[in-house]
Design an enzyme around this catalytic site. Sequence first.
Site, mmCIF file in Angstrom:
data_model
loop_
_atom_site.group_PDB
_atom_site.id
_atom_site.type_symbol
_atom_site.label_atom_id
_atom_site.label_comp_id
_atom_site.label_asym_id
_atom_site.label_seq_id
_atom_site.Cartn_x
_atom_site.Cartn_y
_atom_site.Cartn_z
ATOM 1 N N THR A 1 -43.875 -17.061 66.802
ATOM 2 C CA THR A 1 -42.601 -18.034 66.190
ATOM 3 C C THR A 1 -42.499 -19.224 66.951
ATOM 4 O O THR A 1 -42.368 -19.137 68.321
ATOM 5 C CB THR A 1 -41.529 -17.035 66.298
ATOM 6 O OG1 THR A 1 -41.580 -15.842 65.415
ATOM 7 C CG2 THR A 1 -40.242 -17.788 65.540
ATOM 8 N N VAL B 1 -43.670 -8.739 62.007
ATOM 9 C CA VAL B 1 -43.506 -7.018 61.993
ATOM 10 C C VAL B 1 -42.398 -6.708 62.651
ATOM 11 O O VAL B 1 -41.702 -7.512 63.354
ATOM 12 C CB VAL B 1 -45.036 -7.104 62.890
ATOM 13 C CG1 VAL B 1 -46.274 -7.131 62.076
ATOM 14 C CG2 VAL B 1 -44.926 -7.684 64.152
ATOM 15 N N LYS C 1 -40.386 -19.272 58.774
ATOM 16 C CA LYS C 1 -40.192 -18.096 59.605
ATOM 17 C C LYS C 1 -39.003 -18.209 60.318
ATOM 18 O O LYS C 1 -38.098 -17.243 60.461
ATOM 19 C CB LYS C 1 -41.499 -18.141 60.649
ATOM 20 C CG LYS C 1 -41.221 -17.132 61.937
ATOM 21 C CD LYS C 1 -41.046 -15.578 61.363
ATOM 22 C CE LYS C 1 -40.713 -14.733 62.487
ATOM 23 N NZ LYS C 1 -40.533 -13.350 62.045
ATOM 24 N N CYS D 1 -35.132 -11.710 67.513
ATOM 25 C CA CYS D 1 -35.430 -12.599 66.399
ATOM 26 C C CYS D 1 -34.338 -13.453 66.204
ATOM 27 O O CYS D 1 -34.456 -14.639 66.383
ATOM 28 C CB CYS D 1 -35.619 -11.756 65.511
ATOM 29 S SG CYS D 1 -37.066 -10.551 65.620
ATOM 30 N N ARG E 1 -32.931 -5.748 74.135
ATOM 31 C CA ARG E 1 -32.861 -7.341 74.014
ATOM 32 C C ARG E 1 -31.728 -7.922 73.604
ATOM 33 O O ARG E 1 -31.298 -7.792 72.528
ATOM 34 C CB ARG E 1 -34.337 -7.653 73.341
ATOM 35 C CG ARG E 1 -35.668 -7.407 74.168
ATOM 36 C CD ARG E 1 -36.648 -7.730 73.506
ATOM 37 N NE ARG E 1 -37.048 -6.596 72.170
ATOM 38 C CZ ARG E 1 -38.033 -6.791 71.318
ATOM 39 N NH1 ARG E 1 -38.790 -7.635 71.781
ATOM 40 N NH2 ARG E 1 -38.173 -5.807 70.402
HETATM 41 N N1 SAJ Z 1 -26.461 -6.943 62.655
HETATM 42 C C1 SAJ Z 1 -25.097 -6.919 62.122
HETATM 43 N N2 SAJ Z 1 -24.980 -6.813 60.620
HETATM 44 C C2 SAJ Z 1 -25.799 -6.476 59.725
HETATM 45 C C3 SAJ Z 1 -27.255 -6.546 60.280
HETATM 46 C C4 SAJ Z 1 -27.533 -6.419 61.575
HETATM 47 O O1 SAJ Z 1 -24.173 -7.002 62.802
HETATM 48 O O2 SAJ Z 1 -25.525 -6.590 58.798
HETATM 49 C C5 SAJ Z 1 -26.720 -6.887 63.988
HETATM 50 C C6 SAJ Z 1 -27.630 -5.915 64.583
HETATM 51 O O3 SAJ Z 1 -26.320 -4.703 65.065
HETATM 52 C C7 SAJ Z 1 -28.370 -6.401 65.757
HETATM 53 C C8 SAJ Z 1 -28.438 -7.694 65.021
HETATM 54 O O4 SAJ Z 1 -27.577 -7.953 64.014
HETATM 55 O O5 SAJ Z 1 -27.498 -6.343 67.001
HETATM 56 C C9 SAJ Z 1 -30.201 -7.767 64.519
HETATM 57 O O6 SAJ Z 1 -30.208 -6.725 63.634
HETATM 58 P P1 SAJ Z 1 -31.658 -6.777 62.654
HETATM 59 O O7 SAJ Z 1 -31.433 -5.461 61.509
HETATM 60 O O8 SAJ Z 1 -31.824 -7.997 62.040
HETATM 61 O O9 SAJ Z 1 -32.862 -6.407 63.656
HETATM 62 P P2 SAJ Z 1 -33.680 -7.318 64.068
HETATM 63 O O10 SAJ Z 1 -33.403 -8.414 64.982
HETATM 64 O O11 SAJ Z 1 -34.912 -6.420 64.385
HETATM 65 O O12 SAJ Z 1 -34.531 -7.894 62.986
HETATM 66 C C10 SAJ Z 1 -35.770 -7.908 62.514
HETATM 67 C C11 SAJ Z 1 -36.193 -9.005 61.971
HETATM 68 N N3 SAJ Z 1 -37.715 -8.909 61.316
HETATM 69 C C12 SAJ Z 1 -38.502 -9.803 61.836
HETATM 70 O O13 SAJ Z 1 -38.515 -10.939 62.437
HETATM 71 C C13 SAJ Z 1 -40.174 -9.468 61.458
HETATM 72 C C14 SAJ Z 1 -35.389 -9.679 60.650
HETATM 73 O O14 SAJ Z 1 -36.256 -10.781 60.158
HETATM 74 C C15 SAJ Z 1 -35.301 -8.618 59.604
HETATM 75 O O15 SAJ Z 1 -34.541 -9.210 58.475
HETATM 76 C C16 SAJ Z 1 -34.528 -7.303 60.299
HETATM 77 O O16 SAJ Z 1 -35.389 -6.744 61.486
HETATM 78 C C17 SAJ Z 1 -34.788 -6.065 59.432
HETATM 79 O O17 SAJ Z 1 -34.433 -6.441 57.979
HETATM 80 O O18 SAJ Z 1 -34.885 -5.143 59.396
#
Ligand code: SAJ
Length: 478
Positions: free
Chosen positions: A145, A180, A232, A290, A369
């Site tokens: 990224t 991923v 991205k 991310c 993280r």
């Molecule tokens: N969170 C909220 N409210 C929500 C969703 C998440 O407060 O409705 C918080 C979570 O608690 C966390 C943070 O946001 O602290 C990130 O959560 P996340 O579900 O986005 O998880 P990530 O950071 O692992 O995001 C990844 C990303 N995937 C990639 O980069 C390939 C993101 O683009 C995906 O949309 C996300 O996973 C996913 O959908 O699971």
Amino acid sequence: MSSRLQSIIDRRGPIRKIGVVGMGYVGIPAAALFADAPGFESVRGFQRDSPSSGYKVAMLNRGESPLKGEEPGLEELLGKVVGAGKFRCTSDFSEIAECDAVTLAIQTPFKDPKDLIPDFSALIEGLGQVGRHLSEGTLVVLESTVTPGTTTGMAREILEEESGLVAGEEFCLAHAPERVMVGRLLRNIREHDRIVGGIDDVSTARAVELYRPVLTTGKIIPMTATAAEVTKTAENAFRDLQIAAANQLALHCEAMGVNVYDVRAGIDSLKGEGITRAILWPGAGVGGHCLTKDSWHLERGAQVLGHGDLWYPHGAESIFGIARKINEFMPRHMVHLTLEGLKRTDMSPKDAKVALLGWAFIQNSDDTRNTPAEPYLAAMEEAGAVVRVHDPFVNDYPGIEVSHDLEGTLAGADVVTIFTGHHHYLSLDPARVKELSGREHPVIVDGRNAVDPDAFIRAGFVYKGIGRGDRNSHPIQE
Ligand code: SAJ
């Protein structure tokens, strides 16, 4: 369309030998899938022989995965392709000269989120290695990224400088961002659509030739390299924005004495042809590697490529920057709710014992993280509180003692703060928690809508919850 490059490619023939630079959670599954694709002859995994990660070379050549945690199918696939002699890992970067295509999957963290300057040092080193051994007609693909403009800018400059070759004339250059998620690496690569962006049409077509064989249900989405970089960073910026909208609504609902989860359910019920209301969930904050950085990559891209003359309405800040600030504010709002709760029981935060439940940035995970719990802990300690951290999934974190003993953490607590929605916290028993706290009116602050407010209020707790305007000023049950 460079006819010179096309004729070089035609002379070189189809992609057979592939190099993957960076044996991490992106490069390893990518290399294994390339090696398993029937049309490719062999794959080299390139890993620098550094003290921290040089051990991976031997592990991978034994067909073992150095990645932590469960990755369904990866170990078997590595065993298969290593056993078949189709994949080998090496720290001898000169073998890049034999590759028809080389991908770079190297971490691009921020040095310090405060200054929002990405740390491209590892990527720059990788690009230098590739450039020094680049042969005519090779395809180079960035999977990391990056700030929009990096592929056609810094990456192109380094590769040309080191190789003496000209991108778009003597070698192909593209960006194909990884999408991923830990725990589903192989599935994501195979099934997600793949954005593939070349610096010119010949590079795009060559990159499509590289990725198409590893996709099962995913399809290729071709575009320019810069558009791929924007896609991205923007796909995560949009998610961050959606979460920020839910958080802003939660704050408004607290102010208006309304339960944000009722409102959310109401909004979410609006469905039907062409109607979308993708409302996400408010919470104690946004962590991970991310969403906490990709919006800033996007902003920097617009600043750098737009030469700084961004025209926002009335000179306002970009909505993505504002969204980041709302999400970064939420841990501070959790502090505010905690202090308000202590005030209601005439307690000062000084020496108040806080049981902080949840250190991982996401529920039912050990991934810490950029955890939003960290600024909360710092602010509460700053206010004089004594904070004990519990998380059933997290074993260690620099400078923080993380307990796996929930009752031990709750013992004597004046405040119980739920920061992560781990399933362990969904069944907390109010009577038991109160007994362990030993206080008449302990405070509970719920950052993830984990518990039933009324059950805790009936047990004598002072309740505060994100978005719970309908309960945050409840009468205290004697
Ligand atoms: N969170 C909220 N409210 C929500 C969703 C998440 O407060 O409705 C918080 C979570 O608690 C966390 C943070 O946001 O602290 C990130 O959560 P996340 O579900 O986005 O998880 P990530 O950071 O692992 O995001 C990844 C990303 N995937 C990639 O980069 C390939 C993101 O683009 C995906 O949309 C996300 O996973 C996913 O959908 O699971």
